[in-house]
Design a protein around this motif. Structure first.
Motif, PDB file in Angstrom:
ATOM      1  N   LEU A   7     -82.868 -22.386 -26.047  1.00  0.00           N
ATOM      2  CA  LEU A   7     -82.687 -23.551 -25.185  1.00  0.00           C
ATOM      3  C   LEU A   7     -83.898 -23.733 -24.270  1.00  0.00           C
ATOM      4  N   ASN A   8     -84.390 -22.643 -23.718  1.00  0.00           N
ATOM      5  CA  ASN A   8     -85.606 -22.713 -22.898  1.00  0.00           C
ATOM      6  C   ASN A   8     -86.800 -23.161 -23.742  1.00  0.00           C
ATOM      7  N   GLY A   9     -86.835 -22.712 -24.970  1.00  0.00           N
ATOM      8  CA  GLY A   9     -87.890 -23.149 -25.882  1.00  0.00           C
ATOM      9  C   GLY A   9     -87.820 -24.641 -26.146  1.00  0.00           C
ATOM     10  N   LEU A  10     -86.634 -25.154 -26.244  1.00  0.00           N
ATOM     11  CA  LEU A  10     -86.448 -26.596 -26.447  1.00  0.00           C
ATOM     12  C   LEU A  10     -86.911 -27.378 -25.215  1.00  0.00           C
ATOM     13  N   ARG A  11     -86.604 -26.850 -24.053  1.00  0.00           N
ATOM     14  CA  ARG A  11     -87.098 -27.487 -22.807  1.00  0.00           C
ATOM     15  C   ARG A  11     -88.621 -27.452 -22.751  1.00  0.00           C
ATOM     16  N   ARG A  12     -89.167 -26.326 -23.155  1.00  0.00           N
ATOM     17  CA  ARG A  12     -90.639 -26.195 -23.176  1.00  0.00           C
ATOM     18  C   ARG A  12     -91.239 -27.163 -24.192  1.00  0.00           C
ATOM     19  N   MET A  13     -90.567 -27.357 -25.307  1.00  0.00           N
ATOM     20  CA  MET A  13     -91.034 -28.289 -26.332  1.00  0.00           C
ATOM     21  C   MET A  13     -91.132 -29.698 -25.752  1.00  0.00           C
ATOM     22  N   LYS A  14     -90.144 -30.079 -24.944  1.00  0.00           N
ATOM     23  CA  LYS A  14     -90.164 -31.396 -24.312  1.00  0.00           C
ATOM     24  C   LYS A  14     -91.352 -31.508 -23.352  1.00  0.00           C
ATOM     25  N   ILE A  16     -94.180 -29.887 -23.491  1.00  0.00           N
ATOM     26  CA  ILE A  16     -95.408 -29.958 -24.276  1.00  0.00           C
ATOM     27  C   ILE A  16     -95.585 -31.364 -24.860  1.00  0.00           C
ATOM     28  N   SER A  17     -94.508 -31.947 -25.332  1.00  0.00           N
ATOM     29  CA  SER A  17     -94.582 -33.305 -25.873  1.00  0.00           C
ATOM     30  C   SER A  17     -95.030 -34.292 -24.809  1.00  0.00           C
ATOM     31  N   GLN A  18     -94.519 -34.132 -23.593  1.00  0.00           N
ATOM     32  CA  GLN A  18     -94.943 -34.995 -22.494  1.00  0.00           C
ATOM     33  C   GLN A  18     -96.413 -34.761 -22.145  1.00  0.00           C
ATOM     34  N   ALA A  19     -96.860 -33.515 -22.203  1.00  0.00           N
ATOM     35  CA  ALA A  19     -98.272 -33.220 -21.940  1.00  0.00           C
ATOM     36  C   ALA A  19     -99.161 -33.821 -23.026  1.00  0.00           C
ATOM     37  N   LEU A  20     -98.689 -33.792 -24.259  1.00  0.00           N
ATOM     38  CA  LEU A  20     -99.466 -34.378 -25.366  1.00  0.00           C
ATOM     39  C   LEU A  20     -99.644 -35.877 -25.190  1.00  0.00           C
ATOM     40  N   ILE A  21     -98.611 -36.537 -24.742  1.00  0.00           N
ATOM     41  CA  ILE A  21     -98.688 -37.992 -24.587  1.00  0.00           C
ATOM     42  C   ILE A  21     -99.570 -38.376 -23.398  1.00  0.00           C
ATOM     43  N   ALA A  22     -99.712 -37.475 -22.437  1.00  0.00           N
ATOM     44  CA  ALA A  22    -100.521 -37.753 -21.251  1.00  0.00           C
ATOM     45  C   ALA A  22    -102.015 -37.492 -21.472  1.00  0.00           C
ATOM     46  N   SER A  35    -105.067 -29.436 -29.704  1.00  0.00           N
ATOM     47  CA  SER A  35    -104.898 -28.402 -30.719  1.00  0.00           C
ATOM     48  C   SER A  35    -104.083 -27.225 -30.184  1.00  0.00           C
ATOM     49  N   ILE A  36    -104.368 -26.816 -28.973  1.00  0.00           N
ATOM     50  CA  ILE A  36    -103.648 -25.689 -28.362  1.00  0.00           C
ATOM     51  C   ILE A  36    -102.167 -26.028 -28.193  1.00  0.00           C
ATOM     52  N   LEU A  37    -101.891 -27.223 -27.685  1.00  0.00           N
ATOM     53  CA  LEU A  37    -100.501 -27.630 -27.467  1.00  0.00           C
ATOM     54  C   LEU A  37     -99.739 -27.772 -28.779  1.00  0.00           C
ATOM     55  N   GLN A  38    -100.406 -28.286 -29.789  1.00  0.00           N
ATOM     56  CA  GLN A  38     -99.746 -28.411 -31.089  1.00  0.00           C
ATOM     57  C   GLN A  38     -99.426 -27.045 -31.685  1.00  0.00           C
ATOM     58  N   ASN A  39    -100.314 -26.083 -31.486  1.00  0.00           N
ATOM     59  CA  ASN A  39    -100.038 -24.719 -31.955  1.00  0.00           C
ATOM     60  C   ASN A  39     -98.839 -24.115 -31.228  1.00  0.00           C
ATOM     61  N   GLU A  70     -87.926 -39.043 -29.221  1.00  0.00           N
ATOM     62  CA  GLU A  70     -88.470 -40.294 -28.685  1.00  0.00           C
ATOM     63  C   GLU A  70     -89.904 -40.107 -28.195  1.00  0.00           C
ATOM     64  N   ILE A  71     -90.163 -39.005 -27.509  1.00  0.00           N
ATOM     65  CA  ILE A  71     -91.521 -38.722 -27.026  1.00  0.00           C
ATOM     66  C   ILE A  71     -92.468 -38.555 -28.216  1.00  0.00           C
ATOM     67  N   GLU A  72     -92.011 -37.877 -29.258  1.00  0.00           N
ATOM     68  CA  GLU A  72     -92.843 -37.686 -30.446  1.00  0.00           C
ATOM     69  C   GLU A  72     -93.144 -39.020 -31.137  1.00  0.00           C
ATOM     70  N   ARG A  73     -92.199 -39.946 -31.124  1.00  0.00           N
ATOM     71  CA  ARG A  73     -92.446 -41.283 -31.691  1.00  0.00           C
ATOM     72  C   ARG A  73     -93.530 -42.004 -30.894  1.00  0.00           C
ATOM     73  N   LEU A  74     -93.429 -41.937 -29.565  1.00  0.00           N
ATOM     74  CA  LEU A  74     -94.448 -42.551 -28.715  1.00  0.00           C
ATOM     75  C   LEU A  74     -95.813 -41.917 -28.946  1.00  0.00           C
ATOM     76  N   LEU A  75     -95.819 -40.605 -29.102  1.00  0.00           N
ATOM     77  CA  LEU A  75     -97.060 -39.885 -29.359  1.00  0.00           C
ATOM     78  C   LEU A  75     -97.668 -40.309 -30.696  1.00  0.00           C
ATOM     79  N   GLN A  76     -96.830 -40.471 -31.689  1.00  0.00           N
ATOM     80  CA  GLN A  76     -97.311 -40.893 -33.002  1.00  0.00           C
ATOM     81  C   GLN A  76     -97.962 -42.275 -32.918  1.00  0.00           C
TER      82      GLN A  76
END
Length: 119
Positions: A7-14, A16-22, A35-39, A70-76
């Protein structure tokens, strides 16, 4: 490992996704961070995936998953826009290079003598 770690990993995933979009993808340093965030996302997916069937029953987890999607769609969309911009710039460079080679060629001839043996 337990479900709380997943569950904490899922929160962290969110996060990271927000950091990727920023990220500013025009900055070279941001591309390294991309690249680091995607890894990190790949590592988290490996941790989270086995626990998803047990976690999906929670409303919080379902909401987190939907937010991540949803964040991943925006990132795409953002990445595709940057890819199109980069592709257009490459095409301009290629057209410019072709134009330069077609019309800007420099003809050079060394000085010398021509001897006609038939005369």
């Amino acid at each position: 490992m337990n479900a709380d770690v997943a569950l904490n990993g899922l929160r962290r995933m969110k996060e990271i996704s927000q950091a990727l979009i920023a990220l500013d993808y025009e900055d070279e340093q941001s591309l390294e961070e991309l690249s680091i965030l995607q890894n990190k996302q790949v590592e988290l997916r490996e941790i989270i995936t086995p626990w998803l069937p047990a976690l999906e029953q929670s409303e919080e987890v379902s909401q987190l998953i939907q937010e991540c999607i949803e964040i991943e769609r925006l990132l795409q969309v953002k990445l595709l826009d940057y890819r199109n911009i980069a592709s257009e710039q490459l095409n301009k460079f290629q057209v410019g290079a072709r134009f330069k080679s077609a019309y800007g060629s420099h003809f050079s001839q060394t000085e010398g003598y021509f001897v006609d043996r038939r005369k």
